[in-house]
Design a protein around this motif. Structure first.
Motif, PDB file in Angstrom:
ATOM      1  N   VAL A  68       0.865  -1.182   0.000  1.00  0.00           N
ATOM      2  CA  VAL A  68       0.000   0.000   0.000  1.00  0.00           C
ATOM      3  C   VAL A  68       0.900   1.230   0.000  1.00  0.00           C
ATOM      4  N   LEU A  69       0.640   2.131  -0.955  1.00  0.00           N
ATOM      5  CA  LEU A  69       1.361   3.394  -1.031  1.00  0.00           C
ATOM      6  C   LEU A  69       0.327   4.491  -1.229  1.00  0.00           C
ATOM      7  N   GLU A  70       0.381   5.510  -0.371  1.00  0.00           N
ATOM      8  CA  GLU A  70      -0.510   6.655  -0.516  1.00  0.00           C
ATOM      9  C   GLU A  70       0.345   7.896  -0.700  1.00  0.00           C
ATOM     10  N   ILE A  71       0.002   8.672  -1.728  1.00  0.00           N
ATOM     11  CA  ILE A  71       0.721   9.909  -1.998  1.00  0.00           C
ATOM     12  C   ILE A  71      -0.276  11.050  -1.965  1.00  0.00           C
ATOM     13  N   ARG A  72       0.099  12.096  -1.241  1.00  0.00           N
ATOM     14  CA  ARG A  72      -0.704  13.316  -1.194  1.00  0.00           C
ATOM     15  C   ARG A  72       0.150  14.453  -1.734  1.00  0.00           C
ATOM     16  N   SER A  73      -0.460  15.272  -2.582  1.00  0.00           N
ATOM     17  CA  SER A  73       0.238  16.400  -3.168  1.00  0.00           C
ATOM     18  C   SER A  73      -0.599  17.653  -3.000  1.00  0.00           C
ATOM     19  N   THR A  74       0.058  18.783  -2.830  1.00  0.00           N
ATOM     20  CA  THR A  74      -0.659  20.054  -2.764  1.00  0.00           C
ATOM     21  C   THR A  74      -0.994  20.547  -4.165  1.00  0.00           C
ATOM     22  N   ALA A  75      -0.483  19.867  -5.177  1.00  0.00           N
ATOM     23  CA  ALA A  75      -0.750  20.252  -6.573  1.00  0.00           C
ATOM     24  C   ALA A  75      -1.810  19.350  -7.188  1.00  0.00           C
ATOM     25  N   ARG A  76      -2.594  19.912  -8.079  1.00  0.00           N
ATOM     26  CA  ARG A  76      -3.512  19.122  -8.905  1.00  0.00           C
ATOM     27  C   ARG A  76      -2.877  18.975 -10.278  1.00  0.00           C
ATOM     28  N   GLY A  77      -3.460  18.170 -11.123  1.00  0.00           N
ATOM     29  CA  GLY A  77      -2.917  18.001 -12.469  1.00  0.00           C
ATOM     30  C   GLY A  77      -1.772  17.015 -12.516  1.00  0.00           C
ATOM     31  N   ILE A  78      -1.757  16.065 -11.611  1.00  0.00           N
ATOM     32  CA  ILE A  78      -0.722  15.037 -11.585  1.00  0.00           C
ATOM     33  C   ILE A  78      -0.899  14.140 -12.810  1.00  0.00           C
ATOM     34  N   ASP A  79       0.192  13.781 -13.459  1.00  0.00           N
ATOM     35  CA  ASP A  79       0.166  12.864 -14.594  1.00  0.00           C
ATOM     36  C   ASP A  79       1.082  11.692 -14.249  1.00  0.00           C
ATOM     37  N   PHE A  80       0.988  10.629 -15.016  1.00  0.00           N
ATOM     38  CA  PHE A  80       1.779   9.432 -14.746  1.00  0.00           C
ATOM     39  C   PHE A  80       2.751   9.198 -15.887  1.00  0.00           C
ATOM     40  N   SER A  81       3.975   8.858 -15.540  1.00  0.00           N
ATOM     41  CA  SER A  81       5.006   8.635 -16.543  1.00  0.00           C
ATOM     42  C   SER A  81       4.671   7.401 -17.373  1.00  0.00           C
ATOM     43  N   PRO A  82       5.044   7.408 -18.661  1.00  0.00           N
ATOM     44  CA  PRO A  82       4.793   6.225 -19.501  1.00  0.00           C
ATOM     45  C   PRO A  82       5.445   4.983 -18.901  1.00  0.00           C
ATOM     46  N   GLY A  83       4.731   3.877 -18.919  1.00  0.00           N
ATOM     47  CA  GLY A  83       5.255   2.608 -18.406  1.00  0.00           C
ATOM     48  C   GLY A  83       5.168   2.442 -16.908  1.00  0.00           C
ATOM     49  N   SER A  84       4.603   3.424 -16.216  1.00  0.00           N
ATOM     50  CA  SER A  84       4.514   3.319 -14.760  1.00  0.00           C
ATOM     51  C   SER A  84       3.162   2.725 -14.354  1.00  0.00           C
ATOM     52  N   ILE A  85       3.070   2.327 -13.101  1.00  0.00           N
ATOM     53  CA  ILE A  85       1.853   1.715 -12.561  1.00  0.00           C
ATOM     54  C   ILE A  85       0.881   2.820 -12.164  1.00  0.00           C
ATOM     55  N   SER A  86      -0.343   2.749 -12.680  1.00  0.00           N
ATOM     56  CA  SER A  86      -1.383   3.716 -12.320  1.00  0.00           C
ATOM     57  C   SER A  86      -1.897   3.406 -10.923  1.00  0.00           C
ATOM     58  N   PRO A  87      -2.442   4.417 -10.240  1.00  0.00           N
ATOM     59  CA  PRO A  87      -2.964   4.167  -8.891  1.00  0.00           C
ATOM     60  C   PRO A  87      -4.240   3.331  -8.920  1.00  0.00           C
ATOM     61  N   SER A  88      -4.483   2.629  -7.824  1.00  0.00           N
ATOM     62  CA  SER A  88      -5.728   1.865  -7.656  1.00  0.00           C
ATOM     63  C   SER A  88      -6.897   2.820  -7.500  1.00  0.00           C
ATOM     64  N   SER A  89      -6.646   3.958  -6.857  1.00  0.00           N
ATOM     65  CA  SER A  89      -7.657   5.013  -6.730  1.00  0.00           C
ATOM     66  C   SER A  89      -6.933   6.347  -6.668  1.00  0.00           C
ATOM     67  N   ALA A  90      -7.583   7.374  -7.226  1.00  0.00           N
ATOM     68  CA  ALA A  90      -6.980   8.704  -7.237  1.00  0.00           C
ATOM     69  C   ALA A  90      -8.076   9.741  -7.352  1.00  0.00           C
ATOM     70  N   GLY A  91      -7.804  10.938  -6.863  1.00  0.00           N
ATOM     71  CA  GLY A  91      -8.767  12.015  -6.988  1.00  0.00           C
ATOM     72  C   GLY A  91      -8.353  13.252  -6.242  1.00  0.00           C
ATOM     73  N   VAL A  92      -9.225  14.242  -6.299  1.00  0.00           N
ATOM     74  CA  VAL A  92      -9.000  15.517  -5.631  1.00  0.00           C
ATOM     75  C   VAL A  92      -9.115  15.318  -4.124  1.00  0.00           C
ATOM     76  N   SER A  93      -8.213  15.957  -3.402  1.00  0.00           N
ATOM     77  CA  SER A  93      -8.231  15.896  -1.945  1.00  0.00           C
ATOM     78  C   SER A  93      -7.999  17.308  -1.425  1.00  0.00           C
ATOM     79  N   GLY A  94      -9.075  17.973  -1.013  1.00  0.00           N
ATOM     80  CA  GLY A  94      -8.958  19.359  -0.576  1.00  0.00           C
ATOM     81  C   GLY A  94      -8.506  20.221  -1.738  1.00  0.00           C
ATOM     82  N   ALA A  95      -7.410  20.959  -1.542  1.00  0.00           N
ATOM     83  CA  ALA A  95      -6.873  21.803  -2.607  1.00  0.00           C
ATOM     84  C   ALA A  95      -5.855  21.059  -3.463  1.00  0.00           C
ATOM     85  N   GLY A  96      -5.613  19.784  -3.168  1.00  0.00           N
ATOM     86  CA  GLY A  96      -4.586  19.032  -3.870  1.00  0.00           C
ATOM     87  C   GLY A  96      -5.083  17.741  -4.477  1.00  0.00           C
ATOM     88  N   TRP A  97      -4.221  16.731  -4.451  1.00  0.00           N
ATOM     89  CA  TRP A  97      -4.477  15.443  -5.091  1.00  0.00           C
ATOM     90  C   TRP A  97      -4.020  14.332  -4.149  1.00  0.00           C
TER      91      TRP A  97
END
Length: 144
Positions: free
Chosen positions: A80-109
């Protein structure tokens, strides 16, 4: 039995503010950082399961990558890995594993990667939003 746990830090030369390792009871564990990894020693009984949280904040990077398995692949259980960012507009690098769940969290992601049994060597890699550099456009406009 004393076991040494090693957590590779995602980027050399990055700043890790508020770095701490805590056990499943929320107690801080003294970790040493060297060679691009954090290491700590814990006493574990055979056939028991323990959860550790590695927490930190970083800034000034355009991407973030974590490799849960060495090159060539491995079996990782109960990941289990959880990442919180103060930025929105997160993208995923080619060939990387997408999250099981993702979304807006307050003012961030917030994104969560959760796997019961993961086999592979693909990284978890995020591309953070960048401010537009007006330099080239401004240069062309002022040229005319």
């Amino acid at each position: 039995m004393a076991v040494t746990v090693s957590f590779p830090l995602p980027a050399r030369g990055a700043i890790y503010d508020g770095f701490e390792v805590v056990d499943e009871k929320g107690q801080a564990i003294g970790a040493q950082v060297d060679g691009g990894s954090a290491h700590w020693v814990v006493s574990l009984a055979p056939s028991t399961r323990h959860t550790f949280q590695v927490r930190y904040r970083t800034r000034g990077t355009s991407s973030w990558t974590y490799r849960p398995a060495a090159t060539g692949g491995a079996v990782i259980r109960d990941f289990v890995l959880e990442i919180r960012s103060t930025a929105r507009g997160i993208d995923f690098s080619p060939g990387s594993i997408s999250p099981s769940s993702a979304g807006v969290s307050g003012a961030g992601w917030r994104g969560t990667w959760e796997f019961r049994t993961l086999v592979g060597s693909a990284p978890i890699s995020l591309e953070l939003p960048q401010k537009t550099n007006p330099g080239p456009l401004a240069a062309r406009i002022t040229f005319f």
